[in-house]
Design a protein around this motif. Sequence first.
Motif, PDB file in Angstrom:
ATOM      1  N   ALA A 174     -12.389 -22.895  51.972  1.00  0.00           N
ATOM      2  CA  ALA A 174     -11.336 -21.970  52.399  1.00  0.00           C
ATOM      3  C   ALA A 174     -11.235 -20.760  51.495  1.00  0.00           C
ATOM      4  O   ALA A 174     -10.794 -19.684  51.935  1.00  0.00           O
ATOM      5  N   ASP A 175     -11.636 -20.913  50.219  1.00  0.00           N
ATOM      6  CA  ASP A 175     -11.502 -19.788  49.292  1.00  0.00           C
ATOM      7  C   ASP A 175     -12.779 -18.954  49.189  1.00  0.00           C
ATOM      8  O   ASP A 175     -12.917 -18.128  48.298  1.00  0.00           O
ATOM      9  N   GLU A 176     -13.714 -19.163  50.112  1.00  0.00           N
ATOM     10  CA  GLU A 176     -14.913 -18.330  50.175  1.00  0.00           C
ATOM     11  C   GLU A 176     -14.819 -17.389  51.372  1.00  0.00           C
ATOM     12  O   GLU A 176     -14.060 -17.640  52.320  1.00  0.00           O
ATOM     13  N   PRO A 177     -15.580 -16.283  51.358  1.00  0.00           N
ATOM     14  CA  PRO A 177     -15.395 -15.233  52.379  1.00  0.00           C
ATOM     15  C   PRO A 177     -15.471 -15.721  53.819  1.00  0.00           C
ATOM     16  O   PRO A 177     -14.571 -15.431  54.622  1.00  0.00           O
ATOM     17  N   GLU A 178     -16.513 -16.467  54.170  1.00  0.00           N
ATOM     18  CA  GLU A 178     -16.662 -16.884  55.567  1.00  0.00           C
ATOM     19  C   GLU A 178     -15.533 -17.813  55.984  1.00  0.00           C
ATOM     20  O   GLU A 178     -14.998 -17.692  57.090  1.00  0.00           O
ATOM     21  N   GLY A 179     -15.149 -18.746  55.108  1.00  0.00           N
ATOM     22  CA  GLY A 179     -14.026 -19.629  55.422  1.00  0.00           C
ATOM     23  C   GLY A 179     -12.738 -18.852  55.608  1.00  0.00           C
ATOM     24  O   GLY A 179     -11.965 -19.128  56.533  1.00  0.00           O
ATOM     25  N   GLY A 180     -12.506 -17.873  54.749  1.00  0.00           N
ATOM     26  CA  GLY A 180     -11.311 -17.051  54.879  1.00  0.00           C
ATOM     27  C   GLY A 180     -11.291 -16.266  56.175  1.00  0.00           C
ATOM     28  O   GLY A 180     -10.237 -16.127  56.815  1.00  0.00           O
ATOM     29  N   ARG A 181     -12.462 -15.751  56.581  1.00  0.00           N
ATOM     30  CA  ARG A 181     -12.526 -14.986  57.836  1.00  0.00           C
ATOM     31  C   ARG A 181     -12.201 -15.873  59.036  1.00  0.00           C
ATOM     32  O   ARG A 181     -11.507 -15.440  59.974  1.00  0.00           O
ATOM     33  N   LEU A 182     -12.671 -17.100  59.009  1.00  0.00           N
ATOM     34  CA  LEU A 182     -12.387 -18.017  60.116  1.00  0.00           C
ATOM     35  C   LEU A 182     -10.905 -18.359  60.177  1.00  0.00           C
ATOM     36  O   LEU A 182     -10.313 -18.433  61.262  1.00  0.00           O
ATOM     37  N   LEU A 183     -10.295 -18.580  59.013  1.00  0.00           N
ATOM     38  CA  LEU A 183      -8.861 -18.876  59.002  1.00  0.00           C
ATOM     39  C   LEU A 183      -8.060 -17.694  59.530  1.00  0.00           C
ATOM     40  O   LEU A 183      -7.111 -17.867  60.310  1.00  0.00           O
ATOM     41  N   THR A 184      -8.442 -16.490  59.131  1.00  0.00           N
ATOM     42  CA  THR A 184      -7.742 -15.297  59.605  1.00  0.00           C
ATOM     43  C   THR A 184      -7.873 -15.157  61.115  1.00  0.00           C
ATOM     44  O   THR A 184      -6.890 -14.858  61.820  1.00  0.00           O
ATOM     45  N   ALA A 185      -9.067 -15.386  61.625  1.00  0.00           N
ATOM     46  CA  ALA A 185      -9.295 -15.278  63.067  1.00  0.00           C
ATOM     47  C   ALA A 185      -8.456 -16.297  63.840  1.00  0.00           C
ATOM     48  O   ALA A 185      -8.031 -16.036  64.977  1.00  0.00           O
ATOM     49  N   ALA A 186      -8.213 -17.462  63.211  1.00  0.00           N
ATOM     50  CA  ALA A 186      -7.426 -18.501  63.879  1.00  0.00           C
ATOM     51  C   ALA A 186      -5.929 -18.323  63.648  1.00  0.00           C
ATOM     52  O   ALA A 186      -5.123 -19.113  64.173  1.00  0.00           O
ATOM     53  N   GLY A 187      -5.557 -17.306  62.858  1.00  0.00           N
ATOM     54  CA  GLY A 187      -4.147 -17.096  62.565  1.00  0.00           C
ATOM     55  C   GLY A 187      -3.583 -18.133  61.611  1.00  0.00           C
ATOM     56  O   GLY A 187      -2.384 -18.430  61.646  1.00  0.00           O
TER      57      GLY A 187
END
Length: 552
Positions: A174-187
């Motif tokens: 979750a604290d890496e770029p791709e994981g963060g982008r996925l969380l943001t996309a999912a709200g």
Amino acid sequence: MPNPAILTVDDDPAVSRAVARDVRRKYGDRYRVIRAESGPDALDALREIKLRGEQVAVMLADYRMPHMNGIQFLEAAMDLFPLARRVLLTAYADTDAAIDAINVVDLDHYLLKPWNPPEEKLYPVVDALLDAWLSTPDVAVPETKVVGHRWSSRSFAVRDFLARNLVPYRWLLADEPEGGRLLTAAGLTETDVPVVITSDGKALARPTEADLAAHVGLSTTPALDFYDLAVVGAGPAGLGAAVYGASEGLRTVLVEQRATGGQAGQSSRIENYLGFPDGVSGAQLTERARRQALKFGAELLTTREVVGLDNCGSATLLRFGDGTAVGAHTVVLATGVSYRRLDAPGLAELAGRGVFYGSASTEAPSCRDEEIYIVGGANSAGQAAVYFSRYARKVHILIRGGDLSRSMSRYLIDQIESIDTIEVHPRTSVVAGEGDDHLERLTLCEQPSGQTRTVETSWLFVFIGAEPRTDWLGDSVARDANGFVMTGPDLITEGRRPPGWGLPRDPYLLESSMPGVFAAGDVRAGSVKRVASAVGEGAMAVTLVHRFMEAQ
């Protein structure tokens, strides 16, 4: 989506063109035929197909190739397309190698060159393999993703559930770029992890196992209200009962609370199972058995907890944790055993965060170049030690006894002694664990001196004891002092049948104190704790099921 691929690999250009031509002539209207002239080139092609989310149905590889022979190629290709059917092209002189490959790479068939005429020697083989692949295709769908924290017990539980149910997924921090982008996309945010993003793009925050099962294609709801045979527990005994019951025409349902395979399904390598001289992983053996049971028509329910049995005369009612129930003429209890928790200060709080019960294969790559500790001296612990030695810098086995010979098979002891990075510590136990967000150190105690020492480690895997999963049975069937289900002659006391037994006969060999309810495998009192014996008891139980039903 493009048609599925048939891949051919041969380093002889003339032979390569010939096999591709023959395959394309028969199957080119339904499949893409891809030709490669070396193992590495073929692997490159497979990786590209995988990245595009496409399918491979059949792979045909020549045995004698430079740099990478056909067996090596097929073994590597299994990691990319495990459900693709595998064929080895070989000369008569190499048939021994082809036979060995049946166990090494789960080879589906080998063909002798030349295969002329193809109508007699090639096409019937490929036809059969394509039919088999179409019955369980490697469905081309976008990948499932899991976003979580490295030292999160919840994240580990999700990953472990998916891995044990053979659901492929991609793990992202979750604290890496791709994981963060996925969380943001999912709200969502890091406080919502673990988050599972399914193949159809649905985001599940902190999902339960039932939620996961429903969204990754596992069946959770029974199709019928009544069955001939209900099997509780999908370990080797339960799978054996389901295969034999369904193959003999019984309407069979197999109910599993977590994942198929049980403890055996977590074994990295089982080498003493009949018919696999080179060994087989627990996951691979489990998957074969699962597919076999489904092939014969058995129904498999996952994440369904059975909380009680009710005797309804000629039938038995299985009550589920959600309040629903199904009935069956007969029941096979095959719930197996679970590892006992290690009773030492600090360990309970670190479960799933460095302290693991059983072989957590999902964690093996993360142990690379680190020191790990394994508690236990039976076969499960030995198999885990050999497996983790591929990754860890050092594997320490802690046992209470003086050596491994009391509880471990000789072949495993020999393997362990031959691996320099495995060290056995006799008469040593864990007395405490410490760490902030994950395990950081252990306190060990050596006997008979009682001297303690502290070791730095983030990894502890526990394989001790065997507690039967029978608390849910209550008083419905007789159990021994340790909770194992008593069966057959063990139920006869001074010539008297068990209390409440209403039949004019003694209980059958594997029958419990409730008529029509049988026990098989590790859960049964007095059973031999081996995979082969569990499978045998599952099959034997079905024979007794027939005898019971015929007498009704």
